[in-house]
Scaffold this motif. Structure first.
Motif, PDB file in Angstrom:
ATOM      1  N   GLU B 179       0.829  -1.201   0.000  1.00 20.85           N
ATOM      2  CA  GLU B 179       0.000   0.000   0.000  1.00 20.85           C
ATOM      3  C   GLU B 179       0.867   1.255   0.000  1.00 20.85           C
ATOM      4  O   GLU B 179       1.064   1.921   1.024  1.00 20.85           O
ATOM      5  CB  GLU B 179      -1.039  -0.005   1.118  1.00 20.85           C
ATOM      6  N   THR B 180       1.413   1.516  -1.200  1.00 20.37           N
ATOM      7  CA  THR B 180       2.269   2.685  -1.387  1.00 20.37           C
ATOM      8  C   THR B 180       1.531   3.981  -1.057  1.00 20.37           C
ATOM      9  O   THR B 180       2.151   4.958  -0.661  1.00 20.37           O
ATOM     10  CB  THR B 180       2.801   2.732  -2.826  1.00 20.37           C
ATOM     11  N   GLY B 181       0.198   3.986  -1.206  1.00 21.88           N
ATOM     12  CA  GLY B 181      -0.585   5.179  -0.866  1.00 21.88           C
ATOM     13  C   GLY B 181      -0.513   5.508   0.618  1.00 21.88           C
ATOM     14  O   GLY B 181      -0.733   6.640   1.032  1.00 21.88           O
ATOM     15  N   THR B 216      -5.660  12.780  -7.303  1.00 20.21           N
ATOM     16  CA  THR B 216      -6.695  12.855  -8.337  1.00 20.21           C
ATOM     17  C   THR B 216      -8.032  12.373  -7.796  1.00 20.21           C
ATOM     18  O   THR B 216      -9.085  12.934  -8.096  1.00 20.21           O
ATOM     19  CB  THR B 216      -6.283  11.993  -9.555  1.00 20.21           C
ATOM     20  N   LEU B 217      -7.994  11.337  -6.971  1.00 20.85           N
ATOM     21  CA  LEU B 217      -9.233  10.810  -6.397  1.00 20.85           C
ATOM     22  C   LEU B 217      -9.769  11.716  -5.297  1.00 20.85           C
ATOM     23  O   LEU B 217     -10.889  11.526  -4.823  1.00 20.85           O
ATOM     24  CB  LEU B 217      -8.993   9.421  -5.810  1.00 20.85           C
ATOM     25  N   GLY B 218      -8.945  12.689  -4.859  1.00 24.96           N
ATOM     26  CA  GLY B 218      -9.365  13.568  -3.777  1.00 24.96           C
ATOM     27  C   GLY B 218      -9.412  12.856  -2.444  1.00 24.96           C
ATOM     28  O   GLY B 218     -10.219  13.169  -1.577  1.00 24.96           O
ATOM     29  N   GLU B 275      -3.649   6.636 -16.326  1.00 22.71           N
ATOM     30  CA  GLU B 275      -4.653   7.555 -15.802  1.00 22.71           C
ATOM     31  C   GLU B 275      -5.564   6.813 -14.820  1.00 22.71           C
ATOM     32  O   GLU B 275      -5.640   5.586 -14.833  1.00 22.71           O
ATOM     33  CB  GLU B 275      -5.475   8.133 -16.955  1.00 22.71           C
ATOM     34  N   VAL B 276      -6.251   7.581 -13.968  1.00 20.82           N
ATOM     35  CA  VAL B 276      -7.142   6.967 -12.990  1.00 20.82           C
ATOM     36  C   VAL B 276      -8.351   6.351 -13.708  1.00 20.82           C
ATOM     37  O   VAL B 276      -9.079   7.036 -14.421  1.00 20.82           O
ATOM     38  CB  VAL B 276      -7.601   8.012 -11.958  1.00 20.82           C
ATOM     39  N   ARG B 277      -8.515   5.042 -13.559  1.00 25.30           N
ATOM     40  CA  ARG B 277      -9.654   4.326 -14.129  1.00 25.30           C
ATOM     41  C   ARG B 277     -10.187   3.364 -13.084  1.00 25.30           C
ATOM     42  O   ARG B 277      -9.481   2.949 -12.188  1.00 25.30           O
ATOM     43  CB  ARG B 277      -9.226   3.505 -15.349  1.00 25.30           C
ATOM     44  N   PHE B 278     -11.427   2.983 -13.195  1.00 25.08           N
ATOM     45  CA  PHE B 278     -12.035   1.948 -12.351  1.00 25.08           C
ATOM     46  C   PHE B 278     -12.101   2.322 -10.867  1.00 25.08           C
ATOM     47  O   PHE B 278     -12.323   1.447 -10.035  1.00 25.08           O
ATOM     48  CB  PHE B 278     -11.303   0.600 -12.472  1.00 25.08           C
ATOM     49  N   GLY B 279     -11.871   3.596 -10.500  1.00 27.31           N
ATOM     50  CA  GLY B 279     -12.082   3.992  -9.112  1.00 27.31           C
ATOM     51  C   GLY B 279     -10.928   3.678  -8.176  1.00 27.31           C
ATOM     52  O   GLY B 279      -9.783   3.632  -8.597  1.00 27.31           O
ATOM     53  N   PHE B 280     -11.259   3.451  -6.904  1.00 27.37           N
ATOM     54  CA  PHE B 280     -10.233   3.277  -5.875  1.00 27.37           C
ATOM     55  C   PHE B 280      -9.328   2.090  -6.216  1.00 27.37           C
ATOM     56  O   PHE B 280      -9.812   1.060  -6.688  1.00 27.37           O
ATOM     57  CB  PHE B 280     -10.864   3.047  -4.505  1.00 27.37           C
TER      58      PHE B 280
END
Lengths: 107, 398
Positions: B179-181, B216-218, B275-280
């Motif tokens: 979980e790099t986030g 990007t997901l806020g 790019e951000v796709r498919f959500g979380f």
């Protein structure tokens, strides 16, 4: 390990200790080598200075920098939003949250 | 320890028959086939999507060929786009008994369930007769994750898991953390532990990618309530999660489904590329657990403060409870009481040794709490990744 340990030292190079209970002002704790007297109350899970820390110095926890001191911190002082800032991102704070030791910060 | 030797040379610590649905429309039939057996030897996994996805295809291949899996029954509706023939081929090529049922060709729900149950009945004695062989600590792959964290997680369970990782890795095992986030602010420290300068650069880049993705997901990692528990900065919160990794050098950076190249500590990048796709990136803890298992993890060390109760299909989950009050509230769900560190009844090294000992016991067949309670959670969703570069696995390049 007979009596409950009131503080944790997570890594030998750390300059903060972690309270593992709500500790009152004047409470004496040990880092395993020396005794430190709390200059103010420190709640469970919060940090206190193990040594005097200069303004601008890194705060070390887990053996790694978790930010920098925004002012000089005395030994035994609570270390939190009022004297420690991230080197990355400003920490989000709820309006009305206690950020200084003058306010009620005991959870 | 003892394990089941698979054709690819890896050994499993369980010998599970997996029933896998290849679209949500086949879920009921697959569940009806699997639910007859509540002993844990028949487990249900699946992918719900109808549209094709390379990541999901790869994940199902890795999971069906996981060393803990002994046999596989695939259940397809028939018109979904999952490449069922290819999956069947991959599983059969791995030497495992495997079969495919297509509901639209097998006469519908009732008939497919009957055929599936008959196949499982015939396969179970074959599994039971498979011989076991000695398993050395150096053959284990161990994953770690935290979920339902609180202010105690970073003080007790996470650093204790780090000590356990140090012991297991010293014995030759592979350890995977992720979980790099949640590791934003630790990239400099991780880079300093990397086996090569090129790997260090890849680690920094992967954390920067995670930071961009979550921005990007806020969705930031630091919640306002964290400060009440004593956390002051983002990097401090990250360090609490990072403590699970222990102190070993980092020898590789994996993406979901990549296998460790020998023992040592690996970072798993779970944040999609592009790019951000498919959500979380991961909609719940089990999505991360499934990715660790797809990387070959035999067993998962799960740190929790508030008290997660989950287990997983395929690989056992060991619950390490950080908070002594939570341990007293949920004793049946918790394998390790790390919160007693807070009460002065143990230190980090003692609990670390206890966790490492339990990993060996579980690898020898002892059920974890979640296994005994029948937990077999599983979730797999859409994602997209580009392959990891050669600098990510220095040992393979040599």
């Amino acid at each position: 390990m007979t009596a409950a340990a009131p503080v944790l030292l997570l890594a030998p190079e750390d300059n903060v200790l972690i309270a593992v209970a709500d500790l009152p002002i004047g409470h004496r704790v040990s880092d395993g080598q020396r005794e430190i007297v709390l200059r103010e109350a420190v709640p469970l899970g919060h940090k206190l200075a193990r040594h005097p820390i200069l303004a601008g110095a890194k705060i070390i926890k887990y053996g790694a920098a978790i930010g920098s001191a925004t002012r000089a911190i005395a030994e035994g002082e609570w270390v939190h939003l009022h004297n420690l800032a991230s080197d990355y991102l400003a920490t989000p704070v709820l309006e009305g949250s206690p950020v200084s030791p003058d306010e009620d910060h005991v959870a | 320890m003892r394990g089941w030797l698979r054709q690819d040379g890896r050994k499993g610590i369980r010998n599970v028959l997996v029933v896998a649905y290849l679209v949500e429309c086949a879920h009921h039939v697959a569940r009806a086939i699997a639910e007859r057996h509540d002993g844990g030897d028949v487990q249900l996994i699946g992918f719900p999507g109808c549209y094709p996805n390379d990541y999901a295809q790869m994940m199902m291949e890795r999971l069906c060929c996981h060393p803990n899996v002994g046999a596989v029954l695939l259940v397809s509706l028939g018109c979904e786009s999952f490449a069922r023939g290819r999956l069947l081929e991959v599983v059969r090529a791995s030497g495992r008994p495997a079969s495919l049922l297509v509901i639209q060709e097998a006469g519908g729900t009732r008939s497919t369930i009957e055929r599936g149950r008959a196949w499982v009945q015939a396969a179970l004695p074959v599994l039971a007769a498979m011989p076991t062989t000695d398993l050395a600590p150096g053959e284990l792959v161990v994953g770690t994750i935290c979920g339902g964290s609180d202010g105690t997680s970073g003080l007790t369970a996470n650093p204790a898991i780090g000590r356990a990782f140090d012991r297991l890795i010293a014995a030759g095992a592979a350890g995977i953390f992720e979980e790099t986030g949640e590791l934003i602010g630790c990239e400099g420290h991780m880079a300093s532990r990397a086996a090569t300068p090129e790997l260090a650069a890849e680690i920094v880049a992967t954390v920067e990618k995670a930071a961009r993705y979550y921005t990007t997901l806020g969705h930031g990692s630091f919640a306002v309530g964290n400060a009440d528990g004593g956390l002051t900065t983002q990097e401090e919160k990250s360090m609490g999660a990072y403590a699970k990794s222990g102190a070993s050098p980092i020898v590789g950076l994996l993406k979901p489904g990549d296998q460790p190249v020998g023992g040592g500590l690996y970072l798993l990048d779970v944040v999609p590329d592009g790019e951000v796709r498919f959500g979380f990136p991961n909609i719940s803890d089990n999505a991360e657990i499934v990715e660790l298992i797809a990387c070959g993890a035999h067993v998962i060390l799960f740190s929790t403060g508030r008290g997660s109760v989950v287990g997983s299909a395929i690989s056992p989950v060991i619950k390490v409870c950080a908070n002594p009050d939570t341990y007293r509230r949920l004793p049946d769900d918790m394998d390790i009481d790390a919160g007693r560190i807070l009460e002065g009844r143990a230190d980090l090294d003692t609990v670390g040794a206890e966790i490492a000992g339990l990993v060996e016991a579980v690898a020898s067949g002892e059920p974890t709490c979640s296994e005994a309670l029948g937990h077999q959670e599983f979730i797999l969703t859409y994602k997209s990744f580009t392959p990891a570069g050669p600098a990510c696995l220095p040992a393979r390049a040599r």
